[in-house]
Design a protein around this motif. Sequence first.
Motif, PDB file in Angstrom:
ATOM      1  N   GLU A 175     -19.074 -10.168  -3.265  1.00 33.51           N
ATOM      2  CA  GLU A 175     -20.303  -9.739  -4.300  1.00 33.51           C
ATOM      3  C   GLU A 175     -20.193  -8.471  -5.062  1.00 33.51           C
ATOM      4  N   SER A 176     -19.595  -7.460  -4.588  1.00 33.03           N
ATOM      5  CA  SER A 176     -19.534  -6.087  -5.364  1.00 33.03           C
ATOM      6  C   SER A 176     -18.228  -5.308  -4.555  1.00 33.03           C
ATOM      7  N   ALA A 177     -17.404  -4.559  -5.519  1.00 34.18           N
ATOM      8  CA  ALA A 177     -16.445  -4.010  -4.921  1.00 34.18           C
ATOM      9  C   ALA A 177     -15.820  -2.627  -5.989  1.00 34.18           C
ATOM     10  N   ARG A 178     -15.200  -1.839  -5.297  1.00 37.14           N
ATOM     11  CA  ARG A 178     -14.830  -0.623  -5.945  1.00 37.14           C
ATOM     12  C   ARG A 178     -13.247  -0.394  -5.367  1.00 37.14           C
ATOM     13  N   ILE A 179     -12.547  -0.373  -6.639  1.00 32.37           N
ATOM     14  CA  ILE A 179     -11.092   0.374  -6.327  1.00 32.37           C
ATOM     15  C   ILE A 179     -10.922   1.465  -6.907  1.00 32.37           C
ATOM     16  N   GLU A 180     -10.381   2.400  -6.227  1.00 35.00           N
ATOM     17  CA  GLU A 180     -10.086   3.673  -6.773  1.00 35.00           C
ATOM     18  C   GLU A 180      -9.075   4.613  -6.296  1.00 35.00           C
ATOM     19  N   ASN A 181      -8.472   5.394  -6.876  1.00 35.03           N
ATOM     20  CA  ASN A 181      -7.326   6.326  -6.428  1.00 35.03           C
ATOM     21  C   ASN A 181      -6.421   5.680  -5.868  1.00 35.03           C
ATOM     22  N   THR A 182      -5.972   4.541  -6.458  1.00 36.05           N
ATOM     23  CA  THR A 182      -4.865   3.475  -5.834  1.00 36.05           C
ATOM     24  C   THR A 182      -3.801   3.315  -6.759  1.00 36.05           C
ATOM     25  N   ARG A 183      -2.644   3.174  -6.143  1.00 33.36           N
ATOM     26  CA  ARG A 183      -1.351   3.055  -6.820  1.00 33.36           C
ATOM     27  C   ARG A 183      -0.685   1.570  -6.476  1.00 33.36           C
ATOM     28  N   VAL A 184      -0.461   1.027  -7.444  1.00 34.33           N
ATOM     29  CA  VAL A 184       0.266  -0.271  -7.304  1.00 34.33           C
ATOM     30  C   VAL A 184       1.497  -0.489  -8.196  1.00 34.33           C
ATOM     31  N   GLU A 185       2.584  -0.789  -7.742  1.00 34.83           N
ATOM     32  CA  GLU A 185       3.951  -0.833  -8.067  1.00 34.83           C
ATOM     33  C   GLU A 185       4.573  -2.419  -7.963  1.00 34.83           C
ATOM     34  N   LEU A 186       4.793  -2.963  -9.027  1.00 32.53           N
ATOM     35  CA  LEU A 186       5.444  -4.481  -8.871  1.00 32.53           C
ATOM     36  C   LEU A 186       6.727  -4.469  -9.685  1.00 32.53           C
ATOM     37  N   ARG A 187       7.744  -4.738  -8.892  1.00 40.65           N
ATOM     38  CA  ARG A 187       9.153  -4.974  -9.746  1.00 40.65           C
ATOM     39  C   ARG A 187       9.692  -6.199  -9.263  1.00 40.65           C
ATOM     40  N   GLY A 188      10.608  -6.605 -10.183  1.00 39.10           N
ATOM     41  CA  GLY A 188      11.379  -7.873  -9.687  1.00 39.10           C
ATOM     42  C   GLY A 188      11.714  -8.982 -10.774  1.00 39.10           C
ATOM     43  N   SER A 189      12.220  -9.868 -10.453  1.00 38.99           N
ATOM     44  CA  SER A 189      12.514 -10.868 -11.500  1.00 38.99           C
ATOM     45  C   SER A 189      11.626 -12.164 -11.470  1.00 38.99           C
ATOM     46  N   ASP A 190      10.669 -12.211 -10.808  1.00 39.22           N
ATOM     47  CA  ASP A 190       9.648 -12.935 -10.829  1.00 39.22           C
ATOM     48  C   ASP A 190       8.363 -12.682 -11.486  1.00 39.22           C
ATOM     49  N   VAL A 191       7.521 -13.783 -12.050  1.00 35.86           N
ATOM     50  CA  VAL A 191       6.444 -13.448 -12.666  1.00 35.86           C
ATOM     51  C   VAL A 191       5.263 -12.779 -11.429  1.00 35.86           C
ATOM     52  N   ASN A 192       4.576 -11.912 -11.644  1.00 36.17           N
ATOM     53  CA  ASN A 192       3.563 -11.293 -10.788  1.00 36.17           C
ATOM     54  C   ASN A 192       2.444 -10.727 -11.558  1.00 36.17           C
ATOM     55  N   HIS A 193       1.188 -10.515 -10.895  1.00 35.15           N
ATOM     56  CA  HIS A 193       0.110 -10.010 -11.270  1.00 35.15           C
ATOM     57  C   HIS A 193      -0.111  -8.780 -10.587  1.00 35.15           C
ATOM     58  N   GLY A 194      -0.865  -7.930 -10.955  1.00 34.34           N
ATOM     59  CA  GLY A 194      -1.423  -6.765 -10.384  1.00 34.34           C
ATOM     60  C   GLY A 194      -2.749  -6.738  -9.559  1.00 34.34           C
ATOM     61  N   LEU A 195      -3.660  -6.327 -10.304  1.00 32.19           N
ATOM     62  CA  LEU A 195      -5.257  -6.302  -9.894  1.00 32.19           C
ATOM     63  C   LEU A 195      -5.622  -7.689 -10.575  1.00 32.19           C
ATOM     64  N   GLU A 199     -12.859  -9.969   0.452  1.00 39.05           N
ATOM     65  CA  GLU A 199     -13.711 -11.272   0.148  1.00 39.05           C
ATOM     66  C   GLU A 199     -14.947 -10.965   1.248  1.00 39.05           C
ATOM     67  N   ASN A 200     -15.877 -12.213   1.026  1.00 34.34           N
ATOM     68  CA  ASN A 200     -16.887 -12.447   2.009  1.00 34.34           C
ATOM     69  C   ASN A 200     -17.905 -11.168   2.242  1.00 34.34           C
ATOM     70  N   GLY A 201     -17.965 -10.340   1.235  1.00 42.35           N
ATOM     71  CA  GLY A 201     -18.695  -9.396   1.436  1.00 42.35           C
ATOM     72  C   GLY A 201     -19.382  -8.572   0.533  1.00 42.35           C
ATOM     73  N   LYS A 202     -20.127  -7.552   0.519  1.00 47.23           N
ATOM     74  CA  LYS A 202     -20.600  -6.681  -0.590  1.00 47.23           C
ATOM     75  C   LYS A 202     -20.205  -5.174  -0.302  1.00 47.23           C
ATOM     76  N   ASN A 203     -20.406  -4.473  -1.453  1.00 45.93           N
ATOM     77  CA  ASN A 203     -20.063  -2.943  -1.445  1.00 45.93           C
ATOM     78  C   ASN A 203     -18.604  -2.957  -0.638  1.00 45.93           C
ATOM     79  N   VAL A 204     -17.716  -3.496  -1.062  1.00 47.14           N
ATOM     80  CA  VAL A 204     -16.243  -3.134  -0.256  1.00 47.14           C
ATOM     81  C   VAL A 204     -15.469  -2.393  -1.098  1.00 47.14           C
ATOM     82  N   LYS A 205     -14.875  -1.319  -0.488  1.00 49.69           N
ATOM     83  CA  LYS A 205     -14.253  -0.336  -1.153  1.00 49.69           C
ATOM     84  C   LYS A 205     -12.705  -0.241  -0.912  1.00 49.69           C
TER      85      LYS A 205
END
Length: 538
Positions: A353-373, A322-328
Amino acid sequence: MQRSNRKDSLRTRFARWDDGHESSDSRTRRTFLRGVAATGATGIGLTSTAGAASEPYSQYEGDYRNVVDVVDAGADNTGEESITPVLEDLRADNTLLVFPEGRYYMDEQFRFTGFDNFGVVGDDATLVPANYHDFAGPQYRLFRLGVSYSPGSHLRFEGFDVDQRAPDTGIRVIEANAADRLEVRDVTVYGEHDSGTWGPGLFNVTDPDGWGIVERFRAPHGGAWVNNTPHAGNRWRGPIGIEANQNAGTLEFRRCWLGGFPNNGLYAAGGGGTIIVHGGLYRNSNGANVRVGGQGSKIRWPTVEVDETRPEDKTQRGIRIENGKNVKIHGAAVEITSPKPTSHAISVMNSCESARIENTRVELRGSDVNHGLVLSPDCGETVIASTEISHDTAGGYPLWIRDSDRTEPVLVEHLSISGAAGDGGGFRDGIRCERDNCRFSHVDVSQPGRDGVDRNAIVNTGSDLTVYRSDLRASQYPFVDLGADTLVRDSVLESSGDNEAACLYASAEDPTFKKNKLVDGIRNLGANGVTTWENNHA
């Protein structure tokens, strides 16, 4: 000898925790986090001093006019008497205070501001805070070195263990504001931060041309919620792990480790400078485990885990920018297995204001509702590249691009989404795209559904979406369009639930399908201006 045994016990326990997570699912976690740089548990191994002292600490020769052994100057290293009065007498500019092996009791704050060059280093030294009730003066800090309106110029602080295992001894170890150079290394806090006061560390570089590094600052046992501490009623939530919200320069947090804190883990979202997070382990904090803003800030190779939720925890986001620009964000590993309903793995907030997300791994497991990116409605241009999301929850969107009036593009390329999720809360899409001007290229989405539920691969409600060279498979529809001016080309769309490859609702306008494999064709519920060209329906 007894002190030495106690220190060995502390370090042995930390080394076990540092080498790997001793839990039933440690092998799974290590497999998920493979390739993430490990943080060493070794100290800095100081062996010498300079100046009037003796041969030790010679690496600092020339850096300080005065090098003072605090024990030779009268400080008690048995942990019986407070050393703060001695430090007050020794306070001077262009001075390095050296703490030899021992235990150093502190029952009031040491404060020094406006200096040009000052350092505090330990060699197998342990700081022992007084408990909350016996601490004199402000019950907040051990060391206050520089303040925002009178920072130090050059500051060094390194080589300390902090023993906070006794009840009600949690306290901020160091608060530091430096204009030109800030160096903090090898500080390890043992025990939960349980007094309810400010968290273990606060750091800021106050000059835009200044730089700083906080390396191997570790508080693995986290902090208690304020209402469970003697400071109850005086704060909101409780301590932050590491805070840096007035940073103006370049400040790097390198291989830091934080356990669960009630008010964010690493919180460095304020100020106009640049924050760099390199490696480290951040676990189970409320709010966000890593929360970063600034101009050109970078989050590289951190490990973020959420596998425990306390009754008071409301949100436990992995990474929040948040609160930024060109955050990677580069090379992050985020694993959430104890999700709360709003514990997104990665959040791009409205003020980013701008962001890049790369070469990242996300894993979510469980019995509740949840979002990734999750991309918030008012965030700016965002790129997601070469990223994997494994999503095995009761429901939720692995990627949610929320409805927005902004026109900056969102580019998603080489994204893989897998896992069998449910449809809890009505969240049953692999990618939910609600924003105009989005581009998906080489996207692989598999949504088989948990226990036979219907999941869609991509649902689009925005305008001007392009899907190119992608593989979309789902238990319901691989592609659902409710938007306008969509182009899908050179892609494979296949349903495992005997449905068509695409479903076009009546609100969809001018969708185009070119040179795709559309298994079982298209279901048109009244869309206008549908264009198809050289598609294979087999």
